[in-house]
Scaffold this motif. Sequence first.
Motif, PDB file in Angstrom:
ATOM      1  N   VAL A  20       0.718  -1.113  -0.083  1.00 26.07           N
ATOM      2  CA  VAL A  20      -0.133  -0.014   0.158  1.00 26.07           C
ATOM      3  C   VAL A  20       0.806   1.317   0.059  1.00 26.07           C
ATOM      4  O   VAL A  20       1.761   1.521   0.706  1.00 26.07           O
ATOM      5  N   VAL A  21       0.481   2.293  -0.681  1.00 29.19           N
ATOM      6  CA  VAL A  21       0.959   3.738  -0.800  1.00 29.19           C
ATOM      7  C   VAL A  21      -0.023   4.400  -0.222  1.00 29.19           C
ATOM      8  O   VAL A  21      -1.241   4.539  -0.321  1.00 29.19           O
ATOM      9  N   VAL A  22       0.582   5.343   0.902  1.00 23.81           N
ATOM     10  CA  VAL A  22      -0.349   6.377   1.411  1.00 23.81           C
ATOM     11  C   VAL A  22       0.172   7.581   0.872  1.00 23.81           C
ATOM     12  O   VAL A  22       1.232   8.108   0.869  1.00 23.81           O
ATOM     13  N   ALA A  23      -1.061   8.471   0.329  1.00 21.99           N
ATOM     14  CA  ALA A  23      -0.594   9.743  -0.422  1.00 21.99           C
ATOM     15  C   ALA A  23      -1.583  10.658   0.589  1.00 21.99           C
ATOM     16  O   ALA A  23      -2.952  10.742   0.411  1.00 21.99           O
ATOM     17  N   ASP A  24      -0.860  11.701   1.058  1.00 23.64           N
ATOM     18  CA  ASP A  24      -1.527  12.785   1.750  1.00 23.64           C
ATOM     19  C   ASP A  24      -0.457  14.111   1.781  1.00 23.64           C
ATOM     20  O   ASP A  24       0.596  13.769   2.052  1.00 23.64           O
ATOM     21  N   VAL A  67      -3.379   2.318  -3.722  1.00 22.18           N
ATOM     22  CA  VAL A  67      -3.190   3.508  -3.262  1.00 22.18           C
ATOM     23  C   VAL A  67      -3.995   4.162  -2.294  1.00 22.18           C
ATOM     24  O   VAL A  67      -5.405   4.288  -2.771  1.00 22.18           O
ATOM     25  N   LEU A  68      -3.756   4.664  -1.111  1.00 24.90           N
ATOM     26  CA  LEU A  68      -4.825   5.282  -0.273  1.00 24.90           C
ATOM     27  C   LEU A  68      -4.546   6.844  -0.732  1.00 24.90           C
ATOM     28  O   LEU A  68      -3.604   7.643  -0.333  1.00 24.90           O
ATOM     29  N   MET A  69      -5.339   7.378  -1.339  1.00 27.86           N
ATOM     30  CA  MET A  69      -5.306   8.847  -2.254  1.00 27.86           C
ATOM     31  C   MET A  69      -6.217   9.784  -1.478  1.00 27.86           C
ATOM     32  O   MET A  69      -7.162   9.995  -1.475  1.00 27.86           O
ATOM     33  N   ASP A  70      -5.309  10.942  -1.191  1.00 28.09           N
ATOM     34  CA  ASP A  70      -6.079  12.130  -0.868  1.00 28.09           C
ATOM     35  C   ASP A  70      -6.285  12.790  -2.148  1.00 28.09           C
ATOM     36  O   ASP A  70      -5.449  12.640  -3.227  1.00 28.09           O
ATOM     37  N   LEU A  71      -7.095  13.835  -2.172  1.00 30.79           N
ATOM     38  CA  LEU A  71      -7.498  14.521  -3.331  1.00 30.79           C
ATOM     39  C   LEU A  71      -6.527  15.890  -3.656  1.00 30.79           C
ATOM     40  O   LEU A  71      -6.208  16.136  -4.961  1.00 30.79           O
ATOM     41  N   ARG A  72      -6.735  16.569  -2.838  1.00 32.85           N
ATOM     42  CA  ARG A  72      -5.964  18.106  -2.842  1.00 32.85           C
ATOM     43  C   ARG A  72      -4.639  17.988  -2.404  1.00 32.85           C
ATOM     44  O   ARG A  72      -4.210  17.982  -1.443  1.00 32.85           O
ATOM     45  N   MET A  73      -3.923  17.823  -3.401  1.00 33.93           N
ATOM     46  CA  MET A  73      -2.319  17.698  -3.222  1.00 33.93           C
ATOM     47  C   MET A  73      -1.732  18.714  -4.204  1.00 33.93           C
ATOM     48  O   MET A  73      -2.139  19.001  -5.074  1.00 33.93           O
ATOM     49  N   THR A  86      -4.662   4.629 -13.444  1.00 35.48           N
ATOM     50  CA  THR A  86      -5.798   3.746 -14.119  1.00 35.48           C
ATOM     51  C   THR A  86      -5.128   3.233 -15.444  1.00 35.48           C
ATOM     52  O   THR A  86      -5.402   2.231 -15.974  1.00 35.48           O
ATOM     53  N   GLU A  87      -4.573   4.388 -16.211  1.00 34.77           N
ATOM     54  CA  GLU A  87      -4.341   4.157 -17.524  1.00 34.77           C
ATOM     55  C   GLU A  87      -2.803   3.328 -17.607  1.00 34.77           C
ATOM     56  O   GLU A  87      -2.619   2.519 -18.391  1.00 34.77           O
ATOM     57  N   GLU A  88      -1.671   3.916 -16.582  1.00 35.31           N
ATOM     58  CA  GLU A  88      -0.488   3.251 -16.765  1.00 35.31           C
ATOM     59  C   GLU A  88      -0.172   2.190 -15.858  1.00 35.31           C
ATOM     60  O   GLU A  88       0.630   1.414 -16.448  1.00 35.31           O
ATOM     61  N   HIS A  89      -1.010   2.255 -14.914  1.00 28.74           N
ATOM     62  CA  HIS A  89      -0.677   0.893 -13.985  1.00 28.74           C
ATOM     63  C   HIS A  89      -2.085   0.344 -13.495  1.00 28.74           C
ATOM     64  O   HIS A  89      -2.454   0.419 -12.537  1.00 28.74           O
ATOM     65  N   PRO A  90      -2.877  -0.222 -14.667  1.00 28.29           N
ATOM     66  CA  PRO A  90      -4.059  -0.786 -14.145  1.00 28.29           C
ATOM     67  C   PRO A  90      -4.351  -1.720 -13.286  1.00 28.29           C
ATOM     68  O   PRO A  90      -5.468  -1.933 -12.660  1.00 28.29           O
ATOM     69  N   GLY A  91      -3.250  -2.396 -12.684  1.00 27.40           N
ATOM     70  CA  GLY A  91      -3.285  -3.397 -11.666  1.00 27.40           C
ATOM     71  C   GLY A  91      -3.266  -2.680 -10.431  1.00 27.40           C
ATOM     72  O   GLY A  91      -3.636  -3.326  -9.189  1.00 27.40           O
ATOM     73  N   VAL A  92      -2.942  -1.486 -10.235  1.00 28.11           N
ATOM     74  CA  VAL A  92      -3.167  -0.568  -8.917  1.00 28.11           C
ATOM     75  C   VAL A  92      -4.257  -0.104  -8.774  1.00 28.11           C
ATOM     76  O   VAL A  92      -5.107   0.771  -9.405  1.00 28.11           O
ATOM     77  N   ALA A  93      -5.152  -0.493  -7.444  1.00 27.62           N
ATOM     78  CA  ALA A  93      -6.470  -0.062  -7.095  1.00 27.62           C
ATOM     79  C   ALA A  93      -6.280   1.293  -6.256  1.00 27.62           C
ATOM     80  O   ALA A  93      -5.338   1.597  -5.784  1.00 27.62           O
ATOM     81  N   VAL A  94      -7.272   2.296  -6.428  1.00 28.03           N
ATOM     82  CA  VAL A  94      -7.088   3.402  -5.592  1.00 28.03           C
ATOM     83  C   VAL A  94      -8.020   3.447  -4.874  1.00 28.03           C
ATOM     84  O   VAL A  94      -9.368   3.317  -5.409  1.00 28.03           O
ATOM     85  N   VAL A  95      -8.294   3.857  -3.567  1.00 24.62           N
ATOM     86  CA  VAL A  95      -9.135   4.193  -2.541  1.00 24.62           C
ATOM     87  C   VAL A  95      -8.735   5.542  -2.222  1.00 24.62           C
ATOM     88  O   VAL A  95      -7.907   6.080  -1.722  1.00 24.62           O
ATOM     89  N   ALA A 108     -15.719  13.137  -9.953  1.00 29.38           N
ATOM     90  CA  ALA A 108     -14.209  13.146 -10.775  1.00 29.38           C
ATOM     91  C   ALA A 108     -13.546  11.923 -10.264  1.00 29.38           C
ATOM     92  O   ALA A 108     -12.667  11.432 -11.186  1.00 29.38           O
ATOM     93  N   ALA A 109     -13.317  11.513  -9.217  1.00 29.74           N
ATOM     94  CA  ALA A 109     -12.601  10.547  -8.540  1.00 29.74           C
ATOM     95  C   ALA A 109     -13.182   9.243  -9.130  1.00 29.74           C
ATOM     96  O   ALA A 109     -12.202   8.406  -9.581  1.00 29.74           O
ATOM     97  N   LEU A 110     -14.162   8.960  -9.222  1.00 30.70           N
ATOM     98  CA  LEU A 110     -14.820   7.784  -9.748  1.00 30.70           C
ATOM     99  C   LEU A 110     -14.657   7.651 -11.230  1.00 30.70           C
ATOM    100  O   LEU A 110     -14.520   6.496 -11.630  1.00 30.70           O
ATOM    101  N   SER A 111     -14.872   8.782 -11.736  1.00 31.69           N
ATOM    102  CA  SER A 111     -14.703   8.602 -13.193  1.00 31.69           C
ATOM    103  C   SER A 111     -13.084   8.413 -13.681  1.00 31.69           C
ATOM    104  O   SER A 111     -12.881   7.957 -14.657  1.00 31.69           O
ATOM    105  N   ALA A 112     -12.314   9.044 -12.957  1.00 28.96           N
ATOM    106  CA  ALA A 112     -10.691   8.869 -13.106  1.00 28.96           C
ATOM    107  C   ALA A 112     -10.414   7.368 -12.893  1.00 28.96           C
ATOM    108  O   ALA A 112      -9.449   7.026 -13.118  1.00 28.96           O
ATOM    109  N   GLY A 113     -11.368   6.499 -11.923  1.00 27.15           N
ATOM    110  CA  GLY A 113     -10.965   5.198 -11.945  1.00 27.15           C
ATOM    111  C   GLY A 113     -10.922   4.719 -10.265  1.00 27.15           C
ATOM    112  O   GLY A 113     -10.523   3.375 -10.244  1.00 27.15           O
ATOM    113  N   ALA A 114     -11.206   5.506  -9.423  1.00 23.20           N
ATOM    114  CA  ALA A 114     -10.990   4.881  -8.150  1.00 23.20           C
ATOM    115  C   ALA A 114     -12.103   3.860  -7.753  1.00 23.20           C
ATOM    116  O   ALA A 114     -13.300   3.977  -8.272  1.00 23.20           O
TER     117      ALA A 114
END
Length: 227
Positions: A20-24, A67-73, A86-95, A108-114
């Motif tokens: 897991v990657v934590v992004a904030d 990836v546990l993803m914050d939105l505003r960065m 989603t496009e470059e690493h389709p095996g990686v899931a985003v929450v 926006a997040a769901l349409s981007a692939g989250a």
Amino acid sequence: MSDTTRHDARSADVPRRLRVVVADDQAAVREPLAAVLALSEDIDVVAAAADGDEVLAAAAAGPVDVVLMDLRMPRTDGIEATRRLTEEHPGVAVVVLTTFADDDSILAALSAGARGYLTKNAGRQDIVRAIRAAAAGQSVLDREVQDRLLATVRTRTTAPRQSLPEDITPREREVLALIGQGLPNRAIAEKLFISEATVKTHINNLFAKAGIRDRADAVRRALAAGL
């Protein structure tokens, strides 16, 4: 039983640990969250990222499961990072884990692939469950997000349909409909048997003709047009 057989049996009993990657962008959020998640027996926090560029670098270095993803960065935000993952690493899931639960952010997040969307009111167990579900290909939305999506759908289905400009081509309509379904550019290209560069050209023309601001706005316009 031989030593090799016993070792193989023990290995088969050990569940695979999720990477897991934590992004904030706030260290005061990112570091404690990474430390808490690392206490879970099936989670390895392999990186902590302060922006979308660091997320993409971690995914490229891999392997990463979720990836546990914050939105505003800064630099690359969470929406763009999710789209590129989603496009470059389709095996990686985003929450997504964010303080924002407005319609624009959710769409926006769901349409981007989250695959998941949680607010920062979520507890540790909720976050862990969402990570496990996303890694298994499932979607998890917290209650507030579900309620907002249902309200949005009801509004769109009861409101009069909004027509699109007459100069939009049939192919551009197809592209808009697929954006409305949450497909990234690569998936749209595969579905329509065209190149990704051609998809981008159609999107640019579509946005210019219809006055569409961004991908979230495109999802709303697709719904409003009944596509």
